[in-house]
Design an enzyme around this catalytic site. Structure first.
Site, short mmCIF file in Angstrom:
data_model
loop_
_atom_site.label_atom_id
_atom_site.label_comp_id
_atom_site.label_asym_id
_atom_site.label_seq_id
_atom_site.Cartn_x
_atom_site.Cartn_y
_atom_site.Cartn_z
N LYS A 34 3.32 1.63 -11.77
CA LYS A 34 2.59 0.74 -12.68
C LYS A 34 3.48 0.32 -13.84
O LYS A 34 4.31 1.08 -14.32
CB LYS A 34 1.33 1.43 -13.20
CG LYS A 34 0.27 1.59 -12.10
CD LYS A 34 -1.00 2.21 -12.61
CE LYS A 34 -1.77 1.35 -13.56
NZ LYS A 34 -2.55 0.26 -12.95
N SER A 35 3.26 -0.89 -14.31
CA SER A 35 4.10 -1.45 -15.37
C SER A 35 3.99 -0.68 -16.68
O SER A 35 4.94 -0.62 -17.45
CB SER A 35 3.78 -2.92 -15.59
OG SER A 35 2.47 -3.08 -16.06
N THR A 36 2.85 -0.04 -16.93
CA THR A 36 2.69 0.73 -18.16
C THR A 36 3.75 1.82 -18.26
O THR A 36 4.36 2.03 -19.30
CB THR A 36 1.27 1.35 -18.23
OG1 THR A 36 0.32 0.29 -18.23
CG2 THR A 36 1.09 2.21 -19.48
N GLU A 75 7.18 10.96 -7.46
CA GLU A 75 8.31 11.39 -8.29
C GLU A 75 8.33 10.54 -9.54
O GLU A 75 8.28 9.31 -9.47
CB GLU A 75 9.64 11.23 -7.55
CG GLU A 75 10.79 11.78 -8.35
CD GLU A 75 11.99 10.85 -8.46
OE1 GLU A 75 12.85 11.11 -9.30
OE2 GLU A 75 12.03 9.85 -7.73
N TYR A 91 3.78 7.55 12.94
CA TYR A 91 4.24 8.77 12.28
C TYR A 91 3.60 10.00 12.93
O TYR A 91 4.26 11.01 13.14
CB TYR A 91 3.91 8.70 10.79
CG TYR A 91 4.63 9.74 9.96
CD1 TYR A 91 5.95 9.55 9.57
CD2 TYR A 91 4.00 10.92 9.57
CE1 TYR A 91 6.62 10.50 8.82
CE2 TYR A 91 4.66 11.87 8.81
CZ TYR A 91 5.97 11.66 8.44
OH TYR A 91 6.63 12.60 7.70
#
Length: 188
Positions: A111-113, A137, A170
């Site tokens: 997220k940009s925050t 991470e 997967y």
């Protein structure tokens, strides 16, 4: 491939259990307090970070080796806030458990925050038929301690639906991170 919208995400989550727990709308406030948003967005789903963390420390002067990772390089921490040391990182997991359909590839972006504070959220793609809690991470690229908030938005999942189903998923490959719960360390 088609990027899937909020309506598709709601249907897949509610009818097929793709995301649990699932928040149908974007949440920006809880109990009158502002939070970093999470829940369904226009073309994605903003995930939350659970309140369990593994903070990297080099107290044992270990070598970082993805084939033989020394788990003593982490300090376990639980709580609503995690402080990541300068130029270090922490692992966490999503609150949400994912079950990715066989014809879907999921990409995660921070997220940009957090990005605007020098905190990078890194997640590898969620492959077709992968399921589990997503290990996150958080890299603190700054020379100052950084704060991560549990139970608030940290990253956005974007879902790509393929025109045809993959030959080998997967799950078919018995992927080593299939069904992971909790914060999962590298498996060599």
């Amino acid at each position: 491939m088609t990027i899937r919208s909020d309506g598709w995400i709601r249907r897949m989550a509610l009818e097929q259990g793709m995301i649990e727990p699932f928040q149908e709308e974007q949440v920006r406030r809880l109990g009158g307090e502002r939070v970093i948003s999470y829940g369904t967005s226009s073309y994605g789903y903003d995930v939350r970070c659970a309140a369990e963390f593994k903070v990297f420390t080099n107290i044992n002067s270990a070598i970082v080796d993805p084939k033989g990772f020394d788990d003593s390089s982490f300090v376990d921490k639980q709580g609503e806030i995690c402080i990541v040391p300068p130029n270090s990182f922490a692992l966490a997991r999503t609150v949400e458990y994912f079950r990715i359909p066989r014809n879907v590839l999921t990409i995660c972006l921070g997220k940009s925050t957090y990005a605007r504070c020098g905190i990078i959220v890194n997640v590898t793609p969620l492959e077709p038929e992968w399921e589990g809690h997503v290990t996150l991470e958080f890299s603190n690229t700054t020379p100052l301690p950084a704060k991560i908030y549990a139970n608030e938005g940290v990253a956005q999942m974007i879902f790509f639906e393929a025109d045809e189903v993959c030959e080998i998923s997967y799950r078919d490959r018995n992927g080593k991170y299939q069904g992971q719960t909790g914060v999962t360390l590298p498996k060599g």
